[in-house]
Write a protein that holds these residues in place. Structure first.
Motif, short mmCIF file in Angstrom:
data_model
loop_
_atom_site.label_atom_id
_atom_site.label_comp_id
_atom_site.label_asym_id
_atom_site.label_seq_id
_atom_site.Cartn_x
_atom_site.Cartn_y
_atom_site.Cartn_z
N UNK A 46 -3.89 7.87 -6.95
CA UNK A 46 -3.82 7.86 -5.80
C UNK A 46 -3.84 9.96 -5.75
N UNK A 47 -3.53 9.99 -6.42
CA UNK A 47 -3.66 11.94 -6.29
C UNK A 47 -4.81 11.98 -6.21
N UNK A 48 -5.62 11.34 -7.88
CA UNK A 48 -6.76 11.54 -8.24
C UNK A 48 -8.37 10.70 -7.07
N UNK A 49 -7.33 9.66 -6.46
CA UNK A 49 -8.64 9.00 -5.03
C UNK A 49 -8.90 10.33 -4.24
N UNK A 50 -6.97 10.82 -3.92
CA UNK A 50 -7.50 12.17 -2.60
C UNK A 50 -8.04 13.31 -2.84
N UNK B 211 0.50 -1.03 0.17
CA UNK B 211 -0.03 -0.21 0.15
C UNK B 211 1.10 0.99 -0.10
N UNK B 212 0.21 2.33 -0.55
CA UNK B 212 0.44 3.65 -0.48
C UNK B 212 -0.18 4.28 1.31
N UNK B 213 0.88 4.19 2.07
CA UNK B 213 -0.03 4.57 2.99
C UNK B 213 0.74 6.21 3.37
N UNK B 214 -0.29 7.09 3.87
CA UNK B 214 -0.29 8.51 3.64
C UNK B 214 -0.72 9.51 4.84
N UNK C 258 4.46 4.57 -9.93
CA UNK C 258 4.35 6.17 -10.41
C UNK C 258 3.36 6.30 -10.48
N UNK C 259 2.91 5.44 -11.65
CA UNK C 259 0.88 5.82 -11.78
C UNK C 259 0.61 5.38 -11.02
N UNK C 260 0.50 4.28 -10.35
CA UNK C 260 -0.23 4.01 -9.22
C UNK C 260 -0.23 5.32 -8.18
N UNK C 261 1.16 6.15 -8.55
CA UNK C 261 1.20 7.08 -7.36
C UNK C 261 -0.26 8.32 -8.37
N UNK C 262 0.29 8.81 -8.99
CA UNK C 262 -1.19 9.79 -9.75
C UNK C 262 -2.65 9.24 -9.73
#
Length: 271
Positions: free
Chosen positions: A224-228, A96-99, A218-222
């Motif tokens: 994540x930005x949309x979901x945030x 996961x990308x934990x923020x 890096x695409x998954x991080x993009x």
């Protein structure tokens, strides 16, 4: 009859230097034919008394598995019996990308990444992840692996997507699928106690495109930005529902992979 040079030709012998009479040429031709016939007869006699060459002598490359015309091998894998095939196995991981600060301004949001040193001594940053153990769902694995590899506790908010790739290791061909999730940090302290992790760091979201070593992450991080953005505008209800994930019923093999950044076939020592 006169020729163009003004001399004369007759049916008799020629006076030109180096020429011989026609009768002499005829006798020489008959002697030459007799000599050639005798030579062929002797050659046939020698062939009859000479043993035929062996197939290995006629095709010296055939014995060592190469092509006699080109001298190139036929591609047999050294150390593996001819005709054998690699066993194919399937492995599944989750991470996961934990923020931290996900509900606040984007400038204050940071993500926990893990760093591993590759064979060339480079530090490669990636998302924490690991194998799904027997009895776990993918979401449970993501929570556990993030905590083990970063020291941060988290909860799953949404699915980011899956990455799959192939690699060969330890005599088998592995098809690996990794499920990734967007996660909210619930607390904890960064820790690199995991033996497979070199460093752990909080990285600002805007730096993820340059810090993450692998293009697919890096695409998954993009994503994540949309979901945030959806989370900020519509709350948790605006996020897409999590896909179904059943507990794993059987144990699976654990293979380590080595991947060069920019390539899709494997990943740098990830689980």
């Amino acid at each position: 009859m006169s020729d163009s040079s003004g001399g004369s030709r007759t049916g008799g012998s020629s006076d030109e230097p180096g020429s011989e009479p026609a009768s002499a040429r005829g006798r020489g031709s008959r002697r030459g034919r007799r000599n050639r016939s005798q030579g062929r007869a002797q050659g046939r006699a020698q062939s009859a008394n000479t043993p035929a060459p062996s197939p290995a002598a006629e095709a010296p490359h055939a014995a060592n598995g190469t092509n006699g015309a080109t001298g190139k091998g036929r591609g047999r894998v050294k150390g593996r019996p001819a005709g054998s095939a690699l066993r194919t196995v399937r492995e599944t991981s989750a991470g996961g990308l934990v923020i931290a600060g996900i509900d606040g301004p984007k400038d204050d949001q940071v993500a926990a990444l893990i760093g591993r040193t590759d064979r060339r001594g480079r530090m490669l940053w990636s998302l924490p992840k690991g194998h799904i153990e027997q009895g776990e769902t993918a979401e449970q694995t993501a929570i556990r692996e993030v905590a083990e590899e970063t020291g941060i506790r988290g909860s799953v908010l949404a699915a980011l997507g899956s990455i799959d790739y192939w690699f060969v290791t330890e005599g088998r061909r592995v098809h690996k699928t990794v499920h990734h999730y967007l996660m909210r940090s619930l607390g904890g302290e960064l820790s690199d106690d995991d033996v497979e992790v070199t460093e752990v760091a909080w990285v600002p979201l805007e730096e993820l495109p340059t810090r993450l070593a692998y293009a697919d992450e890096r695409r998954l991080a993009e994503v994540a930005g949309d979901l945030i953005d959806k989370l900020h505008t519509g709350g948790p209800a605006a996020l897409p529902p999590l896909p179904p994930s059943a507990p794993r019923r059987r144990p699976q093999t654990h293979s380590s992979t080595h991947r060069t950044p920019g390539r899709r076939s494997g990943r740098g020592q990830q689980q």
